[in-house]
Write a protein that holds these residues in place. Structure first.
Motif, short mmCIF file in Angstrom:
data_model
loop_
_atom_site.label_atom_id
_atom_site.label_comp_id
_atom_site.label_asym_id
_atom_site.label_seq_id
_atom_site.Cartn_x
_atom_site.Cartn_y
_atom_site.Cartn_z
N VAL A 138 0.85 -1.20 0.00
CA VAL A 138 0.00 0.00 0.00
C VAL A 138 0.88 1.25 0.00
O VAL A 138 0.59 2.23 -0.69
CB VAL A 138 -0.99 -0.02 1.18
CG1 VAL A 138 -1.76 1.29 1.29
CG2 VAL A 138 -1.94 -1.21 1.06
N VAL A 139 1.97 1.22 0.76
CA VAL A 139 2.94 2.32 0.73
C VAL A 139 3.44 2.51 -0.70
O VAL A 139 3.48 3.63 -1.22
CB VAL A 139 4.11 2.07 1.71
CG1 VAL A 139 5.24 3.07 1.49
CG2 VAL A 139 3.63 2.11 3.16
N ASN A 140 3.81 1.41 -1.34
CA ASN A 140 4.33 1.46 -2.72
C ASN A 140 3.31 2.06 -3.69
O ASN A 140 3.68 2.77 -4.62
CB ASN A 140 4.71 0.06 -3.22
CG ASN A 140 5.87 -0.54 -2.46
OD1 ASN A 140 6.60 0.13 -1.74
ND2 ASN A 140 6.04 -1.84 -2.61
N ALA A 141 2.03 1.78 -3.48
CA ALA A 141 0.98 2.25 -4.38
C ALA A 141 0.55 3.69 -4.11
O ALA A 141 -0.11 4.30 -4.95
CB ALA A 141 -0.22 1.31 -4.28
N SER A 142 0.92 4.22 -2.96
CA SER A 142 0.49 5.57 -2.58
C SER A 142 1.26 6.63 -3.37
O SER A 142 2.39 6.40 -3.80
CB SER A 142 0.72 5.79 -1.09
OG SER A 142 -0.07 4.88 -0.34
N HIS A 143 0.62 7.78 -3.52
CA HIS A 143 1.30 8.90 -4.20
C HIS A 143 2.45 9.45 -3.37
O HIS A 143 3.45 9.91 -3.91
CB HIS A 143 0.30 10.03 -4.47
CG HIS A 143 -0.69 9.71 -5.52
ND1 HIS A 143 -1.99 9.35 -5.23
CD2 HIS A 143 -0.59 9.68 -6.88
CE1 HIS A 143 -2.64 9.13 -6.36
NE2 HIS A 143 -1.80 9.32 -7.37
N LEU A 144 2.28 9.40 -2.04
CA LEU A 144 3.24 10.04 -1.15
C LEU A 144 3.13 9.44 0.24
O LEU A 144 2.05 8.97 0.62
CB LEU A 144 2.88 11.54 -1.08
CG LEU A 144 3.82 12.52 -0.41
CD1 LEU A 144 5.10 12.68 -1.24
CD2 LEU A 144 3.13 13.87 -0.29
N CYS A 145 4.22 9.44 0.97
CA CYS A 145 4.20 9.07 2.40
C CYS A 145 4.37 10.35 3.21
O CYS A 145 5.31 11.11 2.97
CB CYS A 145 5.34 8.12 2.73
SG CYS A 145 4.91 6.41 2.56
N LEU A 146 3.47 10.55 4.14
CA LEU A 146 3.58 11.66 5.08
C LEU A 146 4.01 11.10 6.42
O LEU A 146 3.54 10.05 6.84
CB LEU A 146 2.25 12.39 5.26
CG LEU A 146 1.74 13.23 4.11
CD1 LEU A 146 0.45 13.93 4.50
CD2 LEU A 146 2.78 14.24 3.67
N GLU A 147 4.88 11.84 7.09
CA GLU A 147 5.40 11.42 8.39
C GLU A 147 5.28 12.59 9.37
O GLU A 147 5.62 13.72 9.04
CB GLU A 147 6.86 11.00 8.24
CG GLU A 147 7.49 10.50 9.50
CD GLU A 147 8.92 10.00 9.28
OE1 GLU A 147 9.64 9.90 10.27
OE2 GLU A 147 9.30 9.71 8.13
N ILE A 148 4.80 12.30 10.57
CA ILE A 148 4.75 13.31 11.63
C ILE A 148 6.14 13.37 12.26
O ILE A 148 6.62 12.37 12.77
CB ILE A 148 3.70 12.95 12.70
CG1 ILE A 148 2.30 12.89 12.09
CG2 ILE A 148 3.74 13.97 13.84
CD1 ILE A 148 1.24 12.33 13.03
#
Length: 175
Positions: A138-148
């Motif tokens: 799912v991470v791979n398929a996402s447009h972007l990873c957001l991190e706090i």
């Protein structure tokens, strides 16, 4: 200073909630095991007029007394749907031009405080399992990873806290 009573808060009814313009955010819960976390996400989603919640994989669904305990009726106001496979859902949302943001600690992630949503875009935020996080596929398929950004000794925040922080940040930036 006097605390306000509930009837002084000017909140909308469940029927009004269903008809008002929603914040263009969808929440995807990817295999959340805690019913209290699920309920808390419903309550936060109600507070910020979130469009919809998708419950995926092992997530329990309403009606459920443990979810209700923390949702406090928000399962009646916020639209939700169960989808077994998170990856399939993500691919379907992407096909609808919805920007998918995995909330995860990952290589080359974007810090939440530096991300600004584009006007007119709809976003889906993916919240991961309490132990394993968002599935790698799912991470791979996402447009972007957001991190706090976090500065202490703990590796992560509770999923309900993380959801609240991310929704609030995106909500206020969209206003």
């Amino acid at each position: 200073m006097r605390k306000l009573k509930n009837n002084e808060l000017g909140r909308i009814t469940v029927d009004e909630f269903k008809t008002v313009k929603k914040t263009p955010i969808i929440v995807i819960l990817d295999n959340i095991r805690s019913l209290n976390n699920i309920g808390s996400v419903f309550r936060t989603s109600d507070a910020f007029l979130i469009e919809k919640i998708y419950l995926c994989g092992i997530c329990a669904t309403p009606p459920n007394k443990e979810i209700h305990k923390t949702a406090l009726g928000a399962t009646e106001s916020v639209a939700w749907e169960y989808v077994e496979d998170t990856l399939t859902l993500v691919e379907n949302l992407k096909a609808e031009n919805i920007k998918v943001l995995a909330i995860e600690q990952a290589e080359n992630s974007t810090k939440l405080d530096t991300f600004y949503p584009k006007k007119g875009e709809k976003y889906a935020i993916v919240m991961g399992n309490e132990v394993k996080g968002v599935q790698q596929e799912v991470v791979n398929a996402s447009h972007l990873c957001l991190e706090i950004p976090q500065l202490g000794t703990k590796h992560s925040l509770n999923i309900s806290v993380t959801t609240g922080v991310v929704i609030w940040d995106l909500f206020q930036k969209m206003q």
